[in-house]
Design a protein around this motif. Structure first.
Motif, short mmCIF file in Angstrom:
data_model
loop_
_atom_site.label_atom_id
_atom_site.label_comp_id
_atom_site.label_asym_id
_atom_site.label_seq_id
_atom_site.Cartn_x
_atom_site.Cartn_y
_atom_site.Cartn_z
N HIS A 43 -3.99 14.62 2.12
CA HIS A 43 -2.51 14.74 1.81
C HIS A 43 -2.16 13.71 0.74
O HIS A 43 -2.68 12.95 0.09
N HIS A 44 -0.64 13.70 0.46
CA HIS A 44 -0.11 12.83 -0.66
C HIS A 44 0.38 11.42 0.06
O HIS A 44 0.42 11.51 1.33
N LEU A 45 0.57 10.68 -0.78
CA LEU A 45 1.28 9.37 -0.53
C LEU A 45 2.65 9.43 -0.95
O LEU A 45 2.84 9.67 -2.30
N ASP A 46 3.67 9.04 -0.36
CA ASP A 46 5.04 8.70 -0.92
C ASP A 46 5.55 7.38 -0.71
O ASP A 46 4.93 6.56 0.22
N PRO A 47 6.05 6.59 -1.49
CA PRO A 47 6.19 5.20 -1.44
C PRO A 47 6.90 4.71 -0.01
O PRO A 47 6.64 3.80 0.43
N TRP A 48 8.04 5.46 0.38
CA TRP A 48 8.70 5.33 1.52
C TRP A 48 7.55 5.19 2.67
O TRP A 48 7.76 4.27 3.52
N GLU A 52 6.46 2.42 5.31
CA GLU A 52 6.68 2.41 6.66
C GLU A 52 5.37 2.14 7.75
O GLU A 52 5.53 1.41 8.47
N ALA A 53 4.15 2.82 7.07
CA ALA A 53 2.99 2.52 7.59
C ALA A 53 2.77 1.06 7.58
O ALA A 53 1.99 0.47 8.40
N ALA A 54 2.91 0.34 6.48
CA ALA A 54 2.32 -1.07 6.28
C ALA A 54 3.36 -2.00 6.91
O ALA A 54 2.92 -2.91 7.61
N MET A 55 4.49 -1.73 7.24
CA MET A 55 5.37 -2.61 8.05
C MET A 55 4.91 -2.30 9.62
O MET A 55 4.69 -3.33 10.26
N ALA A 56 4.33 -1.34 9.90
CA ALA A 56 3.72 -1.08 11.25
C ALA A 56 2.41 -1.99 11.52
O ALA A 56 2.14 -2.38 12.71
N LEU A 57 1.77 -2.03 10.37
CA LEU A 57 0.31 -2.85 10.37
C LEU A 57 1.09 -4.45 10.59
O LEU A 57 0.30 -5.14 11.30
N ASP A 58 2.16 -4.79 9.85
CA ASP A 58 2.29 -6.11 10.04
C ASP A 58 2.98 -6.56 11.50
O ASP A 58 2.59 -7.43 12.15
N ALA A 59 3.53 -5.33 12.20
CA ALA A 59 3.91 -5.40 13.51
C ALA A 59 2.95 -5.77 14.48
O ALA A 59 3.05 -6.31 15.52
N ALA A 60 1.71 -5.24 14.05
CA ALA A 60 0.32 -5.35 14.89
C ALA A 60 -0.32 -6.66 14.47
O ALA A 60 -1.66 -6.75 15.21
N GLY A 61 0.24 -7.28 13.53
CA GLY A 61 -0.73 -8.44 13.11
C GLY A 61 -1.70 -8.25 11.93
O GLY A 61 -2.53 -9.17 11.76
N GLU A 62 -1.70 -7.07 11.39
CA GLU A 62 -2.57 -6.80 10.46
C GLU A 62 -2.04 -6.93 9.09
O GLU A 62 -1.86 -6.13 8.15
N HIS A 63 -1.91 -8.28 8.80
CA HIS A 63 -1.22 -8.88 7.66
C HIS A 63 -1.87 -8.53 6.32
O HIS A 63 -1.33 -8.16 5.51
N GLU A 64 -3.20 -8.95 6.24
CA GLU A 64 -4.12 -8.48 5.37
C GLU A 64 -3.74 -7.04 4.67
O GLU A 64 -3.75 -6.63 3.69
N ALA A 65 -4.00 -6.03 5.58
CA ALA A 65 -3.90 -4.69 5.30
C ALA A 65 -2.56 -4.47 4.69
O ALA A 65 -2.59 -3.53 3.77
N ALA A 66 -1.49 -4.95 5.55
CA ALA A 66 -0.18 -4.85 4.98
C ALA A 66 -0.01 -5.20 3.53
O ALA A 66 0.51 -4.46 2.75
N GLU A 67 -0.68 -6.40 3.25
CA GLU A 67 -0.47 -7.15 1.90
C GLU A 67 -1.14 -6.18 1.05
O GLU A 67 -0.73 -6.16 -0.15
N CYS A 105 12.26 4.24 -3.75
CA CYS A 105 12.00 3.06 -4.49
C CYS A 105 12.53 2.03 -3.96
O CYS A 105 12.06 0.60 -3.76
N ALA A 106 13.77 1.91 -3.15
CA ALA A 106 14.39 0.86 -2.68
C ALA A 106 13.65 0.17 -1.26
O ALA A 106 13.88 -0.83 -1.02
N TYR A 107 13.01 1.11 -0.60
CA TYR A 107 12.43 0.67 0.69
C TYR A 107 11.29 -0.57 0.50
O TYR A 107 11.21 -0.98 1.52
N LEU A 108 10.75 -0.68 -0.62
CA LEU A 108 9.96 -1.94 -0.91
C LEU A 108 10.50 -3.03 -0.22
O LEU A 108 9.94 -3.85 0.33
N ALA A 109 11.97 -3.34 -0.61
CA ALA A 109 12.31 -4.55 -0.15
C ALA A 109 12.68 -4.73 1.47
O ALA A 109 12.30 -6.07 1.87
N VAL A 110 12.65 -3.51 2.09
CA VAL A 110 12.60 -3.73 3.60
C VAL A 110 11.20 -4.30 4.06
O VAL A 110 11.24 -5.08 4.92
N GLY A 111 10.03 -3.47 3.49
CA GLY A 111 8.74 -3.97 3.83
C GLY A 111 8.30 -5.28 3.41
O GLY A 111 7.81 -6.16 4.14
N VAL A 112 8.94 -5.75 2.35
CA VAL A 112 8.88 -7.28 1.81
C VAL A 112 9.50 -8.21 2.69
O VAL A 112 8.52 -9.08 2.98
#
Length: 356
Positions: A43-48, A52-67, A105-112
């Motif tokens: 399927h496709h990727l959209d930036p938002w 969101e998925a990257a933030m969930a990885l960070d919440a689970a301690g998967e910081h390298e994957a999120a980065e 485009c804006a949501y990057l700031a939340v994840g960062v």
């Protein structure tokens, strides 16, 4: 693959530690080696939703994957600070929607900001700052005189001035996170402060400045989730729409009167409820959507047609799983997630109610 950190992702009737770890592994299994996180493979990727998925990885301690997910965004940011709306299977060379949506485009700031709070990595913040700055500037070039944000630019660069309440509410959240990043880096952005104040005022006081999407549940709860409405004002809005959108035992409708509940909207409502101090209600909502969980992958079906008792569409999306994990993390007291969605360490007092 590492063992996800799940002690704060255990919630009665929602997730056990083993189930939480399976959900995190389900997202990791979809992530491409280059860091991209599509909805699901093929399927496709959209930036938002990627963020969101990257933030969930960070919440689970998967910081390298999120980065790696954030590095993908940096590598593929357009010269004007934007990203395209859709990339086939996360392939940056296969763009399937060349619109550039301001909310995406804006949501990057939340994840960062979330990643920084989770890791304390100043070097990461320094690396990401140019991308955050460029994305915010792209978004604010579409801000209208009334404070609302036009929702996209077409492929040929034509701005679409019409504003969406959900998108603008999410942008309100993102701008506050961007300001927090700027403050942490000691690079004040007074123009951004004025912009977010005008946006908040439009959301709170001028519904006529947005397209009428009242049938969509996101337009109901997003002004609360995005932090534009707080306190008694936020609780009153939640009460006003509760019976229209919440289907007891099933979750939250995406659109009224359609008999279709969706996991993403339900989890986001749970986050909004938590933010206004309604943790018991938030837990009830999260418990009600466990019928969407796929035990084989740990991921969640996008939605369910309750009148026909069928899953639809038949897709297990990373962003649905991600939104659920973030809601659980907030209820479980995960400090970075609570800070980002609860408003802690985000700027306040940005609403010029004196404005016309």
């Amino acid at each position: 693959m590492t063992t996800p950190r799940t002690e704060h992702l255990v919630l009665p009737g929602v997730l056990t530690a083993e189930q939480a770890a399976a959900t995190v592994r389900g997202i990791l299994a979809v992530q491409r080696p280059d860091g991209a996180i599509p909805w699901f493979r093929g399927h496709h990727l959209d930036p938002w939703d990627h963020t969101e998925a990257a933030m969930a990885l960070d919440a689970a301690g998967e910081h390298e994957a999120a980065e790696r997910a954030y590095a993908w965004l940096v590598r593929h940011q357009n010269e004007d600070g934007s990203w395209y709306a859709a990339y086939a299977d996360g392939d940056a060379d296969d763009v399937t929607d060349r619109g550039r949506e301001t909310n995406f485009c804006a949501y990057l700031a939340v994840g960062v900001w979330h990643h920084y709070l989770a890791t304390g990595d100043d070097t990461f913040l320094d690396r990401m700052w140019p991308a955050v700055y460029a994305a915010v500037e792209f978004v604010l070039r579409l801000q209208q005189p009334g404070g609302q944000i036009g929702w996209k630019r077409e492929d040929d660069g034509t701005p679409v001035d019409d504003a969406l309440l959900t998108g603008s509410s999410s942008i309100h959240h993102a701008l506050r996170c961007a300001l927090a990043i700027a403050e942490q880096r000691e690079e004040p952005q007074p123009d951004w402060e004025l912009a977010v104040g005008a946006l908040r005022h439009a959301i709170r006081r001028h519904p006529e400045r947005f397209l009428d999407k009242d049938r969509y549940s996101m337009d109901w709860y997003y002004p609360v989730l995005g932090g534009a409405l707080t306190g008694a004002e936020a609780k009153a809005r939640i009460e006003e729409g509760w019976d229209r959108f919440v289907v007891p035992g099933f979750g939250v409708r995406c659109v009224v009167p359609n008999p279709w509940v969706t996991g993403g909207e339900s989890a986001e409502l749970a986050l909004a409820l938590w933010a206004v101090g309604e943790s018991d209600r938030a837990l009830d909502i999260l418990q009600s959507i466990q019928h969407l969980r796929d035990p084989k992958t740990g991921l969640y079906w996008t939605g369910y047609v309750f009148e026909d008792q069928v899953i639809w569409p038949e897709e297990l999306t990373t962003w649905t799983a991600g939104s659920l994990l973030l809601a659980v993390a907030a209820l479980g007291g995960d400090e970075p997630t609570c800070a980002v969605f609860g408003g802690e360490r985000l700027p306040t007092g940005l609403d010029p109610d004196c404005c016309a």
